[in-house]
Design a protein around this motif. Structure first.
Motif, PDB file in Angstrom:
ATOM      1  N   ASN A  22       1.086  -1.751  -0.082  1.00  0.00           N
ATOM      2  CA  ASN A  22      -0.261  -0.467   0.078  1.00  0.00           C
ATOM      3  C   ASN A  22       0.653   1.446   0.211  1.00  0.00           C
ATOM      4  OD1 ASN A  22      -1.928  -1.618   0.112  1.00  0.00           O
ATOM      5  ND2 ASN A  22      -2.698  -1.237   2.445  1.00  0.00           N
ATOM      6  N   ALA A  23       1.884   1.274   0.527  1.00  0.00           N
ATOM      7  CA  ALA A  23       2.862   2.600   1.100  1.00  0.00           C
ATOM      8  C   ALA A  23       3.444   2.588  -0.298  1.00  0.00           C
ATOM      9  CB  ALA A  23       3.988   1.979   1.918  1.00  0.00           C
ATOM     10  N   ARG A  24       4.281   1.538  -0.973  1.00  0.00           N
ATOM     11  CA  ARG A  24       4.502   1.524  -2.465  1.00  0.00           C
ATOM     12  C   ARG A  24       3.742   2.146  -3.659  1.00  0.00           C
ATOM     13  NH1 ARG A  24       6.134  -3.270  -1.036  1.00  0.00           N
ATOM     14  NH2 ARG A  24       5.052  -4.348  -2.625  1.00  0.00           N
ATOM     15  N   ASP A  25       1.969   1.455  -3.351  1.00  0.00           N
ATOM     16  CA  ASP A  25       0.929   1.801  -4.464  1.00  0.00           C
ATOM     17  C   ASP A  25       0.852   3.697  -4.128  1.00  0.00           C
ATOM     18  OD1 ASP A  25       0.600  -0.449  -5.286  1.00  0.00           O
ATOM     19  OD2 ASP A  25      -1.200  -0.632  -4.587  1.00  0.00           O
ATOM     20  N   GLU A  72      -7.831  14.343  -5.383  1.00  0.00           N
ATOM     21  CA  GLU A  72      -9.291  13.849  -5.175  1.00  0.00           C
ATOM     22  C   GLU A  72      -9.902  12.320  -5.329  1.00  0.00           C
ATOM     23  OE1 GLU A  72     -12.645  15.916  -5.456  1.00  0.00           O
ATOM     24  OE2 GLU A  72     -11.201  17.523  -5.269  1.00  0.00           O
ATOM     25  N   PHE A  73      -8.612  12.227  -4.338  1.00  0.00           N
ATOM     26  CA  PHE A  73      -8.746  10.416  -4.787  1.00  0.00           C
ATOM     27  C   PHE A  73      -8.204  10.300  -2.728  1.00  0.00           C
ATOM     28  CE2 PHE A  73      -8.598  10.678  -9.014  1.00  0.00           C
ATOM     29  CZ  PHE A  73      -9.773   9.974  -9.855  1.00  0.00           C
ATOM     30  N   ARG A  74      -8.416  10.078  -1.815  1.00  0.00           N
ATOM     31  CA  ARG A  74      -7.795   9.940  -0.694  1.00  0.00           C
ATOM     32  C   ARG A  74      -7.889   8.104  -0.166  1.00  0.00           C
ATOM     33  NH1 ARG A  74      -8.997  14.653   0.667  1.00  0.00           N
ATOM     34  NH2 ARG A  74      -7.602  16.117   0.330  1.00  0.00           N
ATOM     35  N   PRO A  75      -7.001   7.397  -0.039  1.00  0.00           N
ATOM     36  CA  PRO A  75      -5.256   7.511  -0.516  1.00  0.00           C
ATOM     37  C   PRO A  75      -5.364   7.892  -1.533  1.00  0.00           C
ATOM     38  CG  PRO A  75      -5.847   4.941   0.143  1.00  0.00           C
ATOM     39  CD  PRO A  75      -7.604   5.412   0.321  1.00  0.00           C
ATOM     40  N   PRO A  76      -4.523   7.870  -2.114  1.00  0.00           N
ATOM     41  CA  PRO A  76      -4.276   8.309  -3.349  1.00  0.00           C
ATOM     42  C   PRO A  76      -3.949   7.099  -4.386  1.00  0.00           C
ATOM     43  CG  PRO A  76      -2.302   9.268  -2.927  1.00  0.00           C
ATOM     44  CD  PRO A  76      -3.154   8.659  -1.126  1.00  0.00           C
TER      45      PRO A  76
END
Length: 194
Positions: free
Chosen positions: A40-43, A66-70
């Motif tokens: 997830n951190a890499r993404d 506008e995306f959380r998380p990215p």
């Protein structure tokens, strides 16, 4: 003789912030949870590099903010809409309240029965809850046994005195010493008032 592993030979989890020793047969991460967090951190890092992307639901190109998380496939507006639809599909406010009652071992139907038995009023002061509010489930914090339904203030009062009758009596004495006489004010129910 087997020598103790030196720090150089100890293999550590590669998930940032973990650094646990790796168990045998694990290649990079100490657990599946750490592997997922690292992925997830890499993404997040990869998606944060983008200026914009396409929302899976509305198919509009949106700024990455506008995306959380990215890494999320949905923009914030579509995420809110999806959550609202899911909330209503499950039964809305009644479903959520019924779900919360489970911690007391009550169903929504049992709560409604107890409410009807108490005629919709607090078991201590006899007040009805304000419009749109509910009576609180009072329970014994030691045993978990449900007692009655109380208004917000009576429930808070019992919680703040830690269910200790002696503390309540001391509070009554304190108020009387400071000029507030003991009156029932309609609080004693069922013909107990004298």
């Amino acid at each position: 003789m087997q020598e103790a592993l030196t720090p150089e030979l100890e293999r550590r989890c590669e998930n940032e912030g973990c650094a646990e020793l790796l168990p045998p047969r694990r290649r990079k991460y100490c657990s599946p949870a750490c592997a997922k967090k690292a992925a997830n951190a890499r993404d997040d890092e990869r998606h944060a590099q983008l200026a914009s992307k396409i929302c899976r639901d509305c198919q509009k190109v949106q700024p990455i903010g506008e995306f959380r998380p990215p890494r999320s496939p949905r923009c914030l507006a579509c995420t809110r809409l999806m959550r609202q639809v899911d909330y209503e599909r499950r039964g809305g406010k009644e479903y959520i309240y019924g779900h919360n009652l489970k911690r007391y071992g009550l169903t929504l139907e049992e709560y409604q029965d107890k409410l009807a038995t108490q005629e919709g009023r607090c078991a201590i002061c006899g007040d009805e809850p304000p419009e749109g509010k509910r009576l609180h489930v009072d329970h014994n914090h030691e045993t978990g046994a449900v007692r009655d339904l109380l208004c917000r203030w009576c429930n808070y009062a019992l919680g703040n005195v830690k269910d200790e009758p002696g503390r309540l009596l001391a509070m009554i004495s304190y108020l009387e010493r400071h000029g507030i006489p003991l009156t029932t004010g309609g609080l004693l129910r069922g013909g107990d008032a004298t």
